[in-house]
Design a protein around this motif. Structure first.
Motif, PDB file in Angstrom:
ATOM      1  N   ILE A  64      36.263  -2.090  39.587  1.00 52.86           N
ATOM      2  CA  ILE A  64      37.112  -1.964  40.728  1.00 52.86           C
ATOM      3  C   ILE A  64      38.725  -1.435  40.467  1.00 52.86           C
ATOM      4  O   ILE A  64      39.305  -2.385  39.937  1.00 52.86           O
ATOM      5  CB  ILE A  64      36.686  -2.540  41.705  1.00 52.86           C
ATOM      6  CG1 ILE A  64      34.762  -2.842  41.881  1.00 52.86           C
ATOM      7  CG2 ILE A  64      37.298  -1.913  43.270  1.00 52.86           C
ATOM      8  CD1 ILE A  64      34.240  -3.780  42.818  1.00 52.86           C
ATOM      9  N   ARG A  65      38.786  -0.248  41.096  1.00 54.47           N
ATOM     10  CA  ARG A  65      40.515  -0.949  41.002  1.00 54.47           C
ATOM     11  C   ARG A  65      40.804  -1.936  42.033  1.00 54.47           C
ATOM     12  O   ARG A  65      41.022  -2.139  43.003  1.00 54.47           O
ATOM     13  CB  ARG A  65      41.142   0.999  42.150  1.00 54.47           C
ATOM     14  CG  ARG A  65      42.699   0.895  41.427  1.00 54.47           C
ATOM     15  CD  ARG A  65      42.878   2.816  42.089  1.00 54.47           C
ATOM     16  NE  ARG A  65      41.809   3.874  41.050  1.00 54.47           N
ATOM     17  CZ  ARG A  65      42.889   4.398  39.890  1.00 54.47           C
ATOM     18  NH1 ARG A  65      44.037   3.618  39.474  1.00 54.47           N
ATOM     19  NH2 ARG A  65      41.535   4.608  38.804  1.00 54.47           N
ATOM     20  N   LYS A  66      41.974  -1.873  41.479  1.00 54.44           N
ATOM     21  CA  LYS A  66      43.062  -3.549  42.207  1.00 54.44           C
ATOM     22  C   LYS A  66      42.731  -3.333  43.567  1.00 54.44           C
ATOM     23  O   LYS A  66      42.816  -4.153  44.689  1.00 54.44           O
ATOM     24  CB  LYS A  66      43.959  -3.371  41.247  1.00 54.44           C
ATOM     25  CG  LYS A  66      43.645  -3.992  40.190  1.00 54.44           C
ATOM     26  CD  LYS A  66      45.738  -4.879  39.255  1.00 54.44           C
ATOM     27  CE  LYS A  66      45.358  -5.424  37.935  1.00 54.44           C
ATOM     28  NZ  LYS A  66      46.318  -5.924  37.928  1.00 54.44           N
ATOM     29  N   GLU A  67      42.978  -2.287  43.936  1.00 53.22           N
ATOM     30  CA  GLU A  67      43.963  -2.256  45.785  1.00 53.22           C
ATOM     31  C   GLU A  67      42.651  -2.036  47.069  1.00 53.22           C
ATOM     32  O   GLU A  67      42.717  -1.956  48.046  1.00 53.22           O
ATOM     33  CB  GLU A  67      44.940  -1.046  45.981  1.00 53.22           C
ATOM     34  CG  GLU A  67      44.264   0.330  45.139  1.00 53.22           C
ATOM     35  CD  GLU A  67      45.172   0.633  44.287  1.00 53.22           C
ATOM     36  OE1 GLU A  67      44.517   2.116  44.238  1.00 53.22           O
ATOM     37  OE2 GLU A  67      44.937  -0.267  43.410  1.00 53.22           O
ATOM     38  N   LYS A  68      41.187  -1.672  45.970  1.00 53.74           N
ATOM     39  CA  LYS A  68      40.112  -1.226  46.580  1.00 53.74           C
ATOM     40  C   LYS A  68      38.638  -2.810  45.846  1.00 53.74           C
ATOM     41  O   LYS A  68      38.214  -2.805  46.948  1.00 53.74           O
ATOM     42  CB  LYS A  68      39.494  -0.180  46.011  1.00 53.74           C
ATOM     43  CG  LYS A  68      40.433   1.225  46.226  1.00 53.74           C
ATOM     44  CD  LYS A  68      39.290   2.333  46.148  1.00 53.74           C
ATOM     45  CE  LYS A  68      40.117   3.246  45.525  1.00 53.74           C
ATOM     46  NZ  LYS A  68      40.424   3.235  47.767  1.00 53.74           N
ATOM     47  N   VAL A  69      39.310  -3.610  45.719  1.00 47.00           N
ATOM     48  CA  VAL A  69      38.538  -5.095  45.403  1.00 47.00           C
ATOM     49  C   VAL A  69      38.381  -5.566  46.975  1.00 47.00           C
ATOM     50  O   VAL A  69      37.335  -6.006  46.576  1.00 47.00           O
ATOM     51  CB  VAL A  69      38.992  -5.707  44.455  1.00 47.00           C
ATOM     52  CG1 VAL A  69      38.186  -7.642  44.529  1.00 47.00           C
ATOM     53  CG2 VAL A  69      39.069  -5.180  43.206  1.00 47.00           C
ATOM     54  N   GLY A  70      39.138  -5.977  47.939  1.00 45.99           N
ATOM     55  CA  GLY A  70      39.326  -6.709  49.082  1.00 45.99           C
ATOM     56  C   GLY A  70      37.592  -5.987  50.049  1.00 45.99           C
ATOM     57  O   GLY A  70      37.353  -6.704  50.552  1.00 45.99           O
ATOM     58  N   ASP A  71      38.068  -4.041  49.812  1.00 46.17           N
ATOM     59  CA  ASP A  71      37.729  -3.915  50.811  1.00 46.17           C
ATOM     60  C   ASP A  71      36.072  -3.946  50.548  1.00 46.17           C
ATOM     61  O   ASP A  71      34.485  -4.034  50.292  1.00 46.17           O
ATOM     62  CB  ASP A  71      37.973  -2.629  50.776  1.00 46.17           C
ATOM     63  CG  ASP A  71      38.950  -1.985  51.954  1.00 46.17           C
ATOM     64  OD1 ASP A  71      39.294  -2.976  52.561  1.00 46.17           O
ATOM     65  OD2 ASP A  71      39.358  -0.772  51.547  1.00 46.17           O
ATOM     66  N   PHE A  72      35.889  -4.028  48.701  1.00 49.18           N
ATOM     67  CA  PHE A  72      34.836  -3.747  48.187  1.00 49.18           C
ATOM     68  C   PHE A  72      34.127  -5.273  48.221  1.00 49.18           C
ATOM     69  O   PHE A  72      32.624  -5.392  49.134  1.00 49.18           O
ATOM     70  CB  PHE A  72      34.915  -3.459  47.104  1.00 49.18           C
ATOM     71  CG  PHE A  72      33.694  -3.513  45.955  1.00 49.18           C
ATOM     72  CD1 PHE A  72      32.217  -2.664  46.074  1.00 49.18           C
ATOM     73  CD2 PHE A  72      32.622  -5.628  45.184  1.00 49.18           C
ATOM     74  CE1 PHE A  72      31.465  -3.061  45.192  1.00 49.18           C
ATOM     75  CE2 PHE A  72      32.039  -5.161  44.611  1.00 49.18           C
ATOM     76  CZ  PHE A  72      30.800  -3.998  44.880  1.00 49.18           C
ATOM     77  N   LEU A  73      34.504  -6.181  48.091  1.00 48.71           N
ATOM     78  CA  LEU A  73      33.862  -7.567  49.018  1.00 48.71           C
ATOM     79  C   LEU A  73      33.385  -8.046  49.790  1.00 48.71           C
ATOM     80  O   LEU A  73      32.932  -8.444  50.475  1.00 48.71           O
ATOM     81  CB  LEU A  73      34.647  -8.262  48.428  1.00 48.71           C
ATOM     82  CG  LEU A  73      35.167  -8.365  45.909  1.00 48.71           C
ATOM     83  CD1 LEU A  73      35.947  -9.407  46.436  1.00 48.71           C
ATOM     84  CD2 LEU A  73      33.699  -9.417  45.723  1.00 48.71           C
ATOM     85  N   ALA A  74      34.695  -6.956  51.494  1.00 49.33           N
ATOM     86  CA  ALA A  74      33.968  -7.587  52.481  1.00 49.33           C
ATOM     87  C   ALA A  74      33.081  -6.678  53.053  1.00 49.33           C
ATOM     88  O   ALA A  74      32.814  -7.473  54.535  1.00 49.33           O
ATOM     89  CB  ALA A  74      35.732  -7.366  53.280  1.00 49.33           C
ATOM     90  N   THR A  75      32.425  -5.764  52.748  1.00 49.29           N
ATOM     91  CA  THR A  75      31.538  -4.992  52.576  1.00 49.29           C
ATOM     92  C   THR A  75      30.443  -4.609  51.975  1.00 49.29           C
ATOM     93  O   THR A  75      29.539  -3.727  51.988  1.00 49.29           O
ATOM     94  CB  THR A  75      32.077  -3.510  53.221  1.00 49.29           C
ATOM     95  OG1 THR A  75      32.967  -3.087  52.143  1.00 49.29           O
ATOM     96  CG2 THR A  75      33.048  -3.272  53.987  1.00 49.29           C
ATOM     97  N   LEU A  76      30.642  -5.700  50.774  1.00 48.32           N
ATOM     98  CA  LEU A  76      28.500  -5.596  49.892  1.00 48.32           C
ATOM     99  C   LEU A  76      27.974  -5.952  50.471  1.00 48.32           C
ATOM    100  O   LEU A  76      27.809  -6.914  51.341  1.00 48.32           O
ATOM    101  CB  LEU A  76      29.444  -6.205  48.671  1.00 48.32           C
ATOM    102  CG  LEU A  76      28.288  -6.778  47.181  1.00 48.32           C
ATOM    103  CD1 LEU A  76      27.867  -5.244  47.006  1.00 48.32           C
ATOM    104  CD2 LEU A  76      28.482  -7.593  46.310  1.00 48.32           C
ATOM    105  N   ALA A  77      27.332  -4.606  50.299  1.00 49.93           N
ATOM    106  CA  ALA A  77      25.330  -4.763  51.156  1.00 49.93           C
ATOM    107  C   ALA A  77      24.481  -5.103  49.595  1.00 49.93           C
ATOM    108  O   ALA A  77      24.749  -3.699  48.662  1.00 49.93           O
ATOM    109  CB  ALA A  77      25.626  -3.976  51.947  1.00 49.93           C
ATOM    110  N   VAL A  78      23.603  -5.983  49.481  1.00 49.67           N
ATOM    111  CA  VAL A  78      22.945  -5.389  48.705  1.00 49.67           C
ATOM    112  C   VAL A  78      21.325  -5.191  49.237  1.00 49.67           C
ATOM    113  O   VAL A  78      20.762  -6.066  50.276  1.00 49.67           O
ATOM    114  CB  VAL A  78      22.925  -7.337  47.324  1.00 49.67           C
ATOM    115  CG1 VAL A  78      21.523  -7.006  46.043  1.00 49.67           C
ATOM    116  CG2 VAL A  78      23.786  -6.843  46.678  1.00 49.67           C
ATOM    117  N   ILE A  79      20.539  -4.598  49.272  1.00 54.21           N
ATOM    118  CA  ILE A  79      19.145  -4.055  49.186  1.00 54.21           C
ATOM    119  C   ILE A  79      18.012  -3.734  47.813  1.00 54.21           C
ATOM    120  O   ILE A  79      18.662  -3.400  47.023  1.00 54.21           O
ATOM    121  CB  ILE A  79      19.366  -2.579  50.244  1.00 54.21           C
ATOM    122  CG1 ILE A  79      20.331  -2.946  51.633  1.00 54.21           C
ATOM    123  CG2 ILE A  79      17.942  -2.772  50.913  1.00 54.21           C
ATOM    124  CD1 ILE A  79      21.002  -1.548  51.487  1.00 54.21           C
TER     125      ILE A  79
END
Length: 697
Positions: A64-79
């Motif tokens: 993941i590109r560094k500036e997008k890690v925060g958004d990824f962790l905040a919205t990660l959903a596992v189905i």
């Protein structure tokens, strides 16, 4: 050129190509074993991505590109079918070790010059690319799983673009009628892919809405300051007293919760499997037709080149020039389209290729019914809807500061109703009629069922003059309490629009009238649209050919004032109340009795005022006559004038005596009637006025 110059130029070119290859931008988010299957794009700069795949490993690695890690962790959903098996998600955290700034400078020593070894440019570029990304690892249980991962990432907003064919109320393929109040509306959505990877066969959805989204910094360590508490031991200063609670019967335990029905292993992923599995079957059954309809509804535009992709191919003219988007549709050989319809966008013949419109949580979602390919650094146009809507081409007088001539000339406008199931977002619209391009305008956000009026040209064949007049009119009882009368009146503003038509055809015109704050429209013309939210009203007027029509917009604002019972406005207000069938019967009876007395009191007061004015005039005249007599008292030759002045003074004195007696009688009558009138009006109590009668438009 010398040999070493050629060698130097060749090495420089090789270095430049190496650097360009090393600086190539990779994907923002890359996952091992999980292919991108679904993209939902919103209107606020974010999109929801879903990746899916069969994973038989202990972990899934994301780059993941560094500036997008925060958004990824905040919205990660596992189905996952059968329940979640993700145990943890780990990622590196940047920590400042304090080295670098506090290091002492090296001590001076003997200077030694060495030739550094040649650097590996490719390895440096690869390391630089690695430095731009972080690794996020999802730890699994080591078994095989049909895994779906969802997350939100920044993405350019999708933008709508519309086409409107006026007078397209006939059958498909027939020539439009000029007098038809139907139009053909097409809505396209433009999607840009700047994610660094190709979107291949993704299920695309466009949402006409902007959910709340923000940037998260969950990947950065945060240690908030804490207060310092010192430990000084514990000292019990007094012995606490005990409290006793008597035993009571315990309440019965609550019933056990009902366990949910077990989920079949394939239920959770059924939604994702159905669309993917249905696609090949549809292509097998009706292969060619369905595939061609899908391709006709998608146009892909690479961002790096001004070209258009149709059917996944670049469409260019001879010589490599850009051909532009094509909306033509092949007609049956037996019924060719008329030549004058060549410029009009044709409606799609396969309606199953249109997007499915649905309302979800108050927002409109357009689901593209077929997989879409969007290469990286490109833009794609997808056809969202195409249908007949109520619409016509008329004129609108709406002065705009950016168009000086619009203060005296109206615009040509396309007026249509959104009778679709979804919201039409703000975007440009191209207007066509009778095979000709008329102009462009901008559609503001249009909810379902709403009507919009879009200007696309200025019409100088119509001229408008505007005048305004103001006055106070009417009188209605507003309040009666404690013997005091309060009435309400209308402050009336007449705005007149004189529209002159110099053309050979009648002109249906709408006047966008700026509404005055706190006013109401009185007797507006039929078809008037009073838009309170925008502070304006659309008022229609029909102007004959080579003629003039005047539109009078009547706006009224209520205001109150306290008034004397004997004033003429009070009589108008009371008479109007007594004639109103909505009047309170008890109040009307009391007012009727009081008004009978007022009918006697008012003439007596008027007579008294009239003879008092006469009395004042006679007294002034008598004073002047006495002064004149004193002036000629010793003049022996003015005997005849003296006799005349004396006679006039005698008549004035006699009339003054009559007036004095009449005033005494009138004062007695007035005092008696005033007491009776005051007693009756003091008993009347009216706190709620009758609503003004509003004329229907």
């Amino acid at each position: 050129m010398r040999r070493y110059d050629v060698a130097r130029a060749g090495s420089g070119l090789l270095l430049a190509l190496t650097l360009l290859a090393g600086c190539a931008r990779g994907p923002d988010i890359d996952a091992s074993g999980l292919a991108l299957r679904r993209v939902v794009i919103y209107r606020n700069g974010v999109a929801y991505f879903e990746r899916r795949g069969l994973i038989d490993a202990d972990q899934v690695t994301f780059r993941i590109r560094k500036e997008k890690v925060g958004d990824f962790l905040a919205t990660l959903a596992v189905i996952e079918a059968g329940g979640s098996s993700v145990r943890s998600a780990s990622f590196p955290v940047e920590v400042d070790d304090g080295s670098g700034e506090d290091e002492a400078p090296p001590e001076p020593g003997p200077e030694v010059t060495t030739v550094p070894p040649p650097k590996d440019k490719g390895a440096a570029a690869a390391k630089e690319r690695d430095d731009d990304h972080e690794t996020v690892k999802l730890t699994l249980d080591g078994r095989e799983h049909d895994l779906v991962i969802g997350y939100v990432a920044e993405t350019p907003v999708w933008r709508p673009s519309y086409r409107l064919v006026m007078g397209a109320g006939g059958a498909q393929g027939a020539a439009p009628r000029a007098d038809s109040k139907q139009a053909h509306l097409q809505a396209w959505g433009i999607v840009q892919n700047l994610s660094g990877e190709d979107w291949k066969g993704v299920k695309l959805s466009l949402v006409a809405g902007a959910p709340l989204a923000f940037q998260a910094t969950l990947d950065q360590a945060a240690i908030p300051p804490r207060p310092v508490v010192s430990d000084q031991g514990e000292v019990i200063a007094s012995v606490p007293t005990s409290e006793t609670t008597l035993a009571t019967e315990a309440a019965p335990p609550p019933p056990p919760p009902v366990a949910p029905a077990p989920m079949a292993p394939g239920d959770a992923a059924e939604e994702y499997a159905s669309a993917d599995e249905a696609e090949p079957e549809m292509e097998k059954g009706g292969g060619g037709r369905l595939r061609s309809a899908r391709r006709a509804a998608v146009a892909t535009v690479p961002a790096a080149k001004p070209s258009v992709r149709l059917n996944n191919r670049e469409d260019t003219r001879a010589g490599g020039q850009h051909a532009g988007p094509q909306w033509k549709q092949s007609a049956p050989a037996a019924a060719p389209a008329p030549p004058r319809m060549a410029m009009n966008p044709s409606p799609p013949r396969n309606m199953s290729a249109l997007a499915a419109v649905a309302m979800e949580a108050g927002t409109t979602r357009y689901d593209i019914p077929f997989p879409v390919d969007i290469p990286d650094k490109s833009a794609t146009m997808v056809l969202l809807l195409a249908r007949q809507v109520p619409g016509e081409s008329i004129f609108l007088f709406a002065p705009d500061g950016g168009v000086p001539a619009s203060s005296s000339h109206p615009f040509r406008v396309a007026r249509f109703t959104n009778d679709t199931k979804g919201l039409l977002e703000r975007g440009p619209i191209a207007v066509f009629e009778n095979g000709a391009f008329l102009g462009q305008g901008m559609v503001e956000p249009l909810p379902p069922g709403a009507t919009t009026t879009v200007p696309f040209a200025l019409e100088r064949g119509l001229a408008v003059d505007t005048t305004r007049e103001e006055s106070a009119e009417g009188a209605r009882i507003a309040k009666i309490e404690g013997g005091a009368l309060e009435i309400e009146r209308d402050w009336v503003t007449h705005t007149k629009y004189a529209v002159r038509n110099g053309a050979d055809l009648a002109a249906r015109t709408l006047v966008k009238h700026p509404r005055l704050h706190g006013t109401r429209l009185h007797a507006p013309p039929k078809g008037t649209e009073d838009n309170v939210g925008t502070g304006s009203a659309l008022v229609p007027i029909d102007v004959p050919r080579r003629g003039t029509a005047v539109l009078d917009v009547d706006e009224r604002r209520l205001f109150r004032q306290q008034i004397d019972w004997l004033d003429q406005l009070a009589d108008d207000a009371v008479q109007g109340y007594l004639k109103d069938p909505r009047a309170d019967a008890a109040v009307a009876k009391q007012l009727g009795q009081a008004w009978d007395i007022r009918g006697k009191l008012r003439p007596a007061i008027d007579e008294r005022d009239r003879i008092l004015a006469e009395q004042q005039r006679l007294e002034q005249q008598s004073h002047e006559l006495r002064q004149n007599l004193r002036a000629i008292e010793k003049n022996k030759t003015a005997d005849e004038l003296r006799r005349d002045l004396t006679d006039r003074l005698a008549k004035a004195s006699a009339r003054l005596d009559e007036i004095t007696k009449r005033v005494i009688v009138l004062e007695m009558q007035i005092n008696e009637q005033q007491i009776r009138f005051r007693d009756l009006t003091n008993e009347i109590k009216l706190l709620a006025p009758l609503a003004p009668v509003r004329a229907a438009p």
